[in-house]
Scaffold this motif. Structure first.
Motif, PDB file in Angstrom:
ATOM      1  N   THR A 425     -11.406  11.085   2.747  1.00 53.98           N
ATOM      2  CA  THR A 425     -11.388   9.864   3.566  1.00 53.98           C
ATOM      3  C   THR A 425      -9.958   9.449   3.912  1.00 53.98           C
ATOM      4  O   THR A 425      -9.706   8.306   4.254  1.00 53.98           O
ATOM      5  CB  THR A 425     -12.104   8.693   2.847  1.00 53.98           C
ATOM      6  OG1 THR A 425     -11.477   8.481   1.572  1.00 53.98           O
ATOM      7  CG2 THR A 425     -13.577   8.966   2.648  1.00 53.98           C
ATOM      8  N   LYS A 487     -11.481   2.166  -1.527  1.00 52.81           N
ATOM      9  CA  LYS A 487     -11.745   2.514  -0.118  1.00 52.81           C
ATOM     10  C   LYS A 487     -12.657   3.735  -0.007  1.00 52.81           C
ATOM     11  O   LYS A 487     -13.585   3.771   0.793  1.00 52.81           O
ATOM     12  CB  LYS A 487     -10.423   2.774   0.623  1.00 52.81           C
ATOM     13  CG  LYS A 487     -10.530   2.808   2.106  1.00 52.81           C
ATOM     14  CD  LYS A 487     -10.247   4.136   2.775  1.00 52.81           C
ATOM     15  CE  LYS A 487      -9.020   4.809   2.296  1.00 52.81           C
ATOM     16  NZ  LYS A 487      -8.731   6.078   2.897  1.00 52.81           N
ATOM     17  N   PHE A 490     -16.190   2.784  -0.768  1.00 54.75           N
ATOM     18  CA  PHE A 490     -16.748   1.965   0.313  1.00 54.75           C
ATOM     19  C   PHE A 490     -17.096   2.824   1.533  1.00 54.75           C
ATOM     20  O   PHE A 490     -18.133   2.658   2.156  1.00 54.75           O
ATOM     21  CB  PHE A 490     -15.736   0.884   0.692  1.00 54.75           C
ATOM     22  CG  PHE A 490     -16.214  -0.011   1.800  1.00 54.75           C
ATOM     23  CD1 PHE A 490     -17.264  -0.895   1.581  1.00 54.75           C
ATOM     24  CD2 PHE A 490     -15.628   0.039   3.055  1.00 54.75           C
ATOM     25  CE1 PHE A 490     -17.714  -1.717   2.606  1.00 54.75           C
ATOM     26  CE2 PHE A 490     -16.073  -0.774   4.082  1.00 54.75           C
ATOM     27  CZ  PHE A 490     -17.122  -1.655   3.859  1.00 54.75           C
ATOM     28  N   SER A 512     -17.485  -0.880   8.648  1.00 55.18           N
ATOM     29  CA  SER A 512     -16.867  -2.183   8.385  1.00 55.18           C
ATOM     30  C   SER A 512     -15.484  -1.991   7.776  1.00 55.18           C
ATOM     31  O   SER A 512     -15.143  -0.893   7.343  1.00 55.18           O
ATOM     32  CB  SER A 512     -17.725  -2.979   7.417  1.00 55.18           C
ATOM     33  OG  SER A 512     -18.978  -3.200   7.979  1.00 55.18           O
ATOM     34  N   TRP A 519      -7.826  -4.163  -0.537  1.00 56.55           N
ATOM     35  CA  TRP A 519      -7.548  -4.078   0.893  1.00 56.55           C
ATOM     36  C   TRP A 519      -7.441  -5.445   1.553  1.00 56.55           C
ATOM     37  O   TRP A 519      -7.219  -5.559   2.765  1.00 56.55           O
ATOM     38  CB  TRP A 519      -8.578  -3.161   1.579  1.00 56.55           C
ATOM     39  CG  TRP A 519      -8.428  -1.783   1.026  1.00 56.55           C
ATOM     40  CD1 TRP A 519      -8.943  -1.325  -0.159  1.00 56.55           C
ATOM     41  CD2 TRP A 519      -7.635  -0.704   1.544  1.00 56.55           C
ATOM     42  NE1 TRP A 519      -8.527  -0.028  -0.399  1.00 56.55           N
ATOM     43  CE2 TRP A 519      -7.731   0.377   0.633  1.00 56.55           C
ATOM     44  CE3 TRP A 519      -6.855  -0.536   2.701  1.00 56.55           C
ATOM     45  CZ2 TRP A 519      -7.081   1.600   0.840  1.00 56.55           C
ATOM     46  CZ3 TRP A 519      -6.218   0.680   2.912  1.00 56.55           C
ATOM     47  CH2 TRP A 519      -6.336   1.723   1.989  1.00 56.55           C
ATOM     48  N   HIS A 524      -2.170  -1.654   3.237  1.00 57.62           N
ATOM     49  CA  HIS A 524      -2.095  -0.345   2.616  1.00 57.62           C
ATOM     50  C   HIS A 524      -1.692  -0.484   1.145  1.00 57.62           C
ATOM     51  O   HIS A 524      -0.584  -0.092   0.756  1.00 57.62           O
ATOM     52  CB  HIS A 524      -1.106   0.566   3.353  1.00 57.62           C
ATOM     53  CG  HIS A 524      -1.759   1.447   4.357  1.00 57.62           C
ATOM     54  ND1 HIS A 524      -1.419   1.446   5.681  1.00 57.62           N
ATOM     55  CD2 HIS A 524      -2.754   2.359   4.238  1.00 57.62           C
ATOM     56  CE1 HIS A 524      -2.176   2.325   6.320  1.00 57.62           C
ATOM     57  NE2 HIS A 524      -2.991   2.877   5.482  1.00 57.62           N
ATOM     58  N   ASN A 526      -2.619   1.239  -1.278  1.00 57.06           N
ATOM     59  CA  ASN A 526      -2.401   2.558  -1.882  1.00 57.06           C
ATOM     60  C   ASN A 526      -0.953   3.029  -1.672  1.00 57.06           C
ATOM     61  O   ASN A 526      -0.369   3.663  -2.536  1.00 57.06           O
ATOM     62  CB  ASN A 526      -3.412   3.585  -1.343  1.00 57.06           C
ATOM     63  CG  ASN A 526      -3.531   3.568   0.165  1.00 57.06           C
ATOM     64  OD1 ASN A 526      -2.932   2.732   0.841  1.00 57.06           O
ATOM     65  ND2 ASN A 526      -4.312   4.485   0.719  1.00 57.06           N
ATOM     66  N   ARG A 562       3.634   6.233   8.703  1.00 57.60           N
ATOM     67  CA  ARG A 562       2.194   6.503   8.563  1.00 57.60           C
ATOM     68  C   ARG A 562       1.390   5.239   8.765  1.00 57.60           C
ATOM     69  O   ARG A 562       0.352   5.237   9.405  1.00 57.60           O
ATOM     70  CB  ARG A 562       1.940   7.026   7.144  1.00 57.60           C
ATOM     71  CG  ARG A 562       1.385   8.410   7.097  1.00 57.60           C
ATOM     72  CD  ARG A 562       1.312   8.857   5.680  1.00 57.60           C
ATOM     73  NE  ARG A 562      -0.015   9.338   5.339  1.00 57.60           N
ATOM     74  CZ  ARG A 562      -0.454  10.560   5.614  1.00 57.60           C
ATOM     75  NH1 ARG A 562       0.309  11.417   6.262  1.00 57.60           N
ATOM     76  NH2 ARG A 562      -1.656  10.937   5.263  1.00 57.60           N
TER      77      ARG A 562
HETATM   78  N1  LIG Z   1       2.865  11.835  -1.859  1.00 60.12           N
HETATM   79  C1  LIG Z   1       2.853  11.968  -0.571  1.00 60.12           C
HETATM   80  O1  LIG Z   1       3.674  12.656  -0.006  1.00 60.12           O
HETATM   81  C2  LIG Z   1       1.882  11.249   0.246  1.00 60.12           C
HETATM   82  C3  LIG Z   1       0.908  10.503  -0.345  1.00 60.12           C
HETATM   83  N2  LIG Z   1       0.035   9.831   0.426  1.00 60.12           N
HETATM   84  C4  LIG Z   1      -0.974   9.047  -0.269  1.00 60.12           C
HETATM   85  O2  LIG Z   1      -2.219   9.529   0.129  1.00 60.12           O
HETATM   86  C5  LIG Z   1      -3.165   8.462   0.125  1.00 60.12           C
HETATM   87  C6  LIG Z   1      -3.938   8.476   1.429  1.00 60.12           C
HETATM   88  O3  LIG Z   1      -3.118   7.976   2.465  1.00 60.12           O
HETATM   89  P1  LIG Z   1      -3.431   7.989   4.035  1.00 60.12           P
HETATM   90  O4  LIG Z   1      -4.315   9.108   4.369  1.00 60.12           O
HETATM   91  O5  LIG Z   1      -2.123   7.899   4.732  1.00 60.12           O
HETATM   92  O6  LIG Z   1      -4.130   6.635   4.350  1.00 60.12           O
HETATM   93  P2  LIG Z   1      -5.379   5.868   3.783  1.00 60.12           P
HETATM   94  O7  LIG Z   1      -6.020   6.538   2.632  1.00 60.12           O
HETATM   95  O8  LIG Z   1      -4.895   4.490   3.574  1.00 60.12           O
HETATM   96  O9  LIG Z   1      -6.384   5.964   4.983  1.00 60.12           O
HETATM   97  C7  LIG Z   1      -6.278   5.175   6.112  1.00 60.12           C
HETATM   98  C8  LIG Z   1      -7.674   4.984   6.639  1.00 60.12           C
HETATM   99  O10 LIG Z   1      -8.419   4.121   5.771  1.00 60.12           O
HETATM  100  C9  LIG Z   1      -9.356   3.375   6.539  1.00 60.12           C
HETATM  101  N3  LIG Z   1      -9.064   1.956   6.342  1.00 60.12           N
HETATM  102  C10 LIG Z   1      -7.935   1.285   6.643  1.00 60.12           C
HETATM  103  N4  LIG Z   1      -8.054  -0.014   6.324  1.00 60.12           N
HETATM  104  C11 LIG Z   1      -9.279  -0.164   5.805  1.00 60.12           C
HETATM  105  C12 LIG Z   1      -9.994  -1.282   5.299  1.00 60.12           C
HETATM  106  N5  LIG Z   1      -9.472  -2.507   5.264  1.00 60.12           N
HETATM  107  N6  LIG Z   1     -11.245  -1.093   4.861  1.00 60.12           N
HETATM  108  C13 LIG Z   1     -11.809   0.157   4.887  1.00 60.12           C
HETATM  109  N7  LIG Z   1     -11.186   1.246   5.362  1.00 60.12           N
HETATM  110  C14 LIG Z   1      -9.927   1.087   5.805  1.00 60.12           C
HETATM  111  C15 LIG Z   1      -9.130   3.772   7.986  1.00 60.12           C
HETATM  112  O11 LIG Z   1      -9.962   4.900   8.282  1.00 60.12           O
HETATM  113  P3  LIG Z   1     -11.501   4.766   8.724  1.00 60.12           P
HETATM  114  O12 LIG Z   1     -11.730   3.340   9.049  1.00 60.12           O
HETATM  115  O13 LIG Z   1     -11.634   5.699   9.876  1.00 60.12           O
HETATM  116  O14 LIG Z   1     -12.305   5.199   7.536  1.00 60.12           O
HETATM  117  C16 LIG Z   1      -7.726   4.292   7.977  1.00 60.12           C
HETATM  118  O15 LIG Z   1      -7.483   5.189   9.023  1.00 60.12           O
HETATM  119  C17 LIG Z   1      -2.373   7.192  -0.118  1.00 60.12           C
HETATM  120  O16 LIG Z   1      -2.496   6.775  -1.429  1.00 60.12           O
HETATM  121  C18 LIG Z   1      -0.952   7.587   0.137  1.00 60.12           C
HETATM  122  O17 LIG Z   1      -0.071   6.817  -0.630  1.00 60.12           O
HETATM  123  C19 LIG Z   1       0.072   9.877   1.784  1.00 60.12           C
HETATM  124  C20 LIG Z   1       1.017  10.608   2.407  1.00 60.12           C
HETATM  125  C21 LIG Z   1       2.004  11.371   1.686  1.00 60.12           C
END
Ligand SMILES: NC(=O)C1=CN([C@@H]2O[C@H](COP(=O)(O)OP(=O)(O)OC[C@H]3O[C@@H](n4cnc5c(N)ncnc54)[C@H](OP(=O)(O)O)[C@@H]3O)[C@@H](O)[C@H]2O)C=CC1
Ligand SMILES: CC(C)=CCC[C@@H](C)[C@H]1CC=C2C3=C(CC[C@@]21C)[C@@]1(C)CC[C@H](O)C(C)(C)[C@@H]1CC3
Length: 594
Positions: A425, A487, A490, A512, A519, A524, A526, A562
């Motif tokens: 996800t 997330k 959900f 939703s 969140w 963000h 995470n 990002r």
């Molecule tokens: N170590 C590293 O080099 C890296 C680590 N990471 C880590 O990887 C993890 C994933 O990151 P990443 O893929 O960038 O982003 P996220 O896991 O935050 O995914 C973003 C997606 O989550 C959904 N979302 C956003 N807000 C909400 C909300 N309020 N409620 C429900 N869904 C929501 C949306 O997708 P949708 O609505 O389509 O489901 C959005 O596109 C993070 O913990 C990050 O820190 C990331 C990059 C590099």
């Protein structure tokens, strides 16, 4: 507007460019020169359409209702409800359906007829117009000359918050939740076409820079450019052999029928791909193999002494893989392409990646590369660095700094593999195409730059700050894991009783948005946890040099970028609901700061 078919202010059905989907739109004007109508969709998107792409609303309503019994998979999905959601229904199709409809244009007519049934399942219930939508009609905008000219609404993610309770938002949003059409391509990021050239050159050059610097006694920016070794030093056939063996071992572990088969998020076709999420098994076997190798007398410090050659070999593999991915994508169905990497510019698309989930049979290349050789390789390299430190510093055991760095990063990787399903996800898996950026990122960038702290410590012993590091790690890890799991849970099951206390905002796509819990703290959470952890494992390297802090600096840049990419993407997908979310959850990553 005399003598034109559709009048200003009239509600009509507008075809979404490149698809056979029609959405309720309001006519804003007509340009006699270009013979295009400017229309506005319910989410505020303005487009210019030809007359033939516009239909009267009446015929559509009867047609769509009579067909509304059968359900496409995408449609079924759009009916899933968040716990906090009431009985209201979304009035739009999923973005998935829009993309699916785009294929129709190129499909042969028999297939096309079959698909038409699906495509017409657009809910066309009368909608209460948003105020902005109404008022747009008053002032006629300037008309552009393009065939389809998409004007994106101003990003207002930083708009002032409204003191509205989430429950109230739900009520309000349901009215506004209109047919939000999905864009069929997204704006270029990473600096566009010129940017792609730059990154293609800069990223490998940066890896070379840090690999060469990490070994210097005084790795300082003043030493730039570092002394380049002769060309032949870059190449070592044995190093290439080891890298290939490593990738093959990981591939073998990936395909073994152990562990769970997890379902990915629904694709544009409604299909859900399956992934073998046995990462924890893979790292356990790899760790046992590494231990056995050491026991049998294999000198793993080879990894330290041949770091440059191993990086070169891996780089070569990542380039070959990217070329393969590009060619593979040329044979892919349009629905299999990612929205972002299909600009038509070869260099940009090669860099960004065209195909969303390139697979060889059931072997998912993106998932495999992101989670296995590089990520597990990161731990193997760290371990080898600990052995190299003992050798170089003549120690009986690795230094405390080295142990902390090793353990912290091992925890991060093991956690990622233990919760491997959660990767399905994330942005990379759901939205980004697989091209050079991710192939290089996964295979070269992660193992050869994320190991920089351990690499640095081999020849730069440091007094450490264990208590502060440990506290930061615990706090960071807690935020990171809890928010990612929340997330993920959900998204997988919005009606999960464990999440019933959370408040949500419905969106026009049927999905939703969480607006309370983690969140609801920042957009963000995470990223916040991840950044705190990065700080925890940079501290043991001390402050004598900037180099081991590179990860922290890079990570801030990466996550801020990002976040803004994700903001634009979510704004495109969720329209007004996303604005509402941003007004309620004001800060992006750090509460009250950013
Ligand atoms: N170590 C590293 O080099 C890296 C680590 N990471 C880590 O990887 C993890 C994933 O990151 P990443 O893929 O960038 O982003 P996220 O896991 O935050 O995914 C973003 C997606 O989550 C959904 N979302 C956003 N807000 C909400 C909300 N309020 N409620 C429900 N869904 C929501 C949306 O997708 P949708 O609505 O389509 O489901 C959005 O596109 C993070 O913990 C990050 O820190 C990331 C990059 C590099
Ligand atoms: C500069 C450049 C080439 C950038 C490419 C970015 C990639 C290095 C990162 C994009 C997202 C990543 C994730 C992880 C590693 C780095 C990349 C590939 C990740 C696998 C690390 C472990 C985590 O637990 C994670 C699974 C959440 C994470 C997912 C995203």
């Amino acid at each position: 507007m005399p003598s034109v078919k559709y009048q200003r202010g009239e509600m009509v059905m507008g075809r979404w460019p490149g698809s056979s989907l029609y959405y309720e739109v309001k006519v804003l004007g007509y340009d006699t020169k270009s013979q295009l109508y400017t229309v506005i969709y319910k989410d505020g998107t303005e487009l210019e359409l030809k007359e033939q792409d516009i239909r009267n609303i009446a015929g559509f309503q009867t047609r769509s209702r009579s067909r509304s019994r059968s359900r496409s998979p995408g449609r079924r999905r759009s009916r899933s409800r968040s716990p906090a959601r009431t009985t209201r229904r979304s009035s739009s199709r999923t973005a998935a359906a829009v993309a699916a409809a785009a294929i129709m244009e190129s499909a042969p007519s028999s297939r096309r007829d079959a698909k038409l049934k699906d495509t017409l399942e657009v809910r066309l219930s009368p909608l209460v117009s948003a105020r902005a939508f109404e008022s747009k009609v008053e002032a006629e905008p300037e008309l552009n000359q393009g065939r389809y000219n998409l004007r994106r609404r101003k990003e207002d993610g930083d708009a002032k918050p409204v003191e509205t309770k989430p429950e109230q938002l739900e009520e309000k949003d349901a009215k506004v939740a209109a047919a939000a059409p999905a864009n069929l391509s997204t704006p270029l990021d990473f600096g566009g076409k010129i940017g792609a050239y730059f990154w293609l050159l800069f990223l490998p050059a940066w890896v070379l820079f840090v690999v060469l610097q990490g070994d210097l006694e005084d790795p300082s920016l003043v030493n730039f450019p570092p002394p380049l070794p002769p060309l032949e030093e870059f190449w070592d056939a044995q190093a290439l052999g080891f890298v290939i063996l490593w990738v093959l071992l990981q591939a073998l572990l990936y395909i073994l029928p152990f562990g769970k088969l997890s379902e990915g998020m629904p694709l544009s076709s409604g299909e859900r791909l399956k992934y073998r999420t046995n990462g924890f098994f893979a790292i356990t076997v790899s760790a046992l193999a590494a231990a056995a190798a050491v026991y049998l007398g294999v000198d793993l410090t080879y990894i330290h002494s041949h770091f440059l050659q191993l990086a070169t070999a891996t780089f070569l593999i990542s380039v070959l893989l990217s070329a393969y991915l590009y060619v593979h994508s040329c044979y892919a169905e349009p629905a299999q392409l990612a929205l972002g990497g299909n600009s038509g510019n070869v260099v940009y698309d090669f860099f960004k990646g065209r195909e969303l989930n390139p697979r060889i049979k059931n072997f998912d290349l993106k998932f495999f590369c992101e989670m296995r050789p590089g990520l597990i390789g990161w731990c193997l390299i760290n371990f080898a660095m600990a052995l190299a430190e003992m050798k170089e510093q003549r120690l009986d055991a690795p230094s405390y700094s080295m142990i902390l760095v090793n353990l912290f990063q091992l925890l991060y990787v093991v956690d990622g593999l233990w919760n491997e399903e959660a990767i399905l996800t994330t942005m990379d898996l759901m939205h980004d195409g697989f091209g050079f950026m991710l192939a290089f990122g996964d295979l070269v960038w992660v193992p050869f730059t994320y190991t920089l702290q351990a690499y640095y410590l081999v020849s730069h012993p440091n007094p450490l700050i264990p208590s502060l590091s440990l506290c930061l790690l615990v706090v960071g890890f807690y935020i990171f894991r809890k928010s990612n799991s929340e997330k993920n849970a959900f998204r997988r099951n919005p009606s999960d009783p464990k999440l019933s206390h959370l408040k949500t905002i419905p969106t026009a796509t049927g999905k939703s948005l969480l607006v309370s819990g983690w969140w609801g703290v920042v957009r963000h959470p995470n990223y916040l946890g991840d950044l705190i952890m990065a700080l925890a494992w940079s501290l043991p390297c001390g402050f004598s040099h900037l180099l081991p802090w590179y990860y922290m600096i890079y990570f801030i840049i990466l996550l801020v970028h990002r976040d803004s990419r994700d903001m634009s993407e979510c704004r495109r997908k969720y329209g007004s609901a996303w604005d509402e979310y941003c007004r309620t959850v004001r800060y992006r990553i750090i509460p009250r700061v950013y």
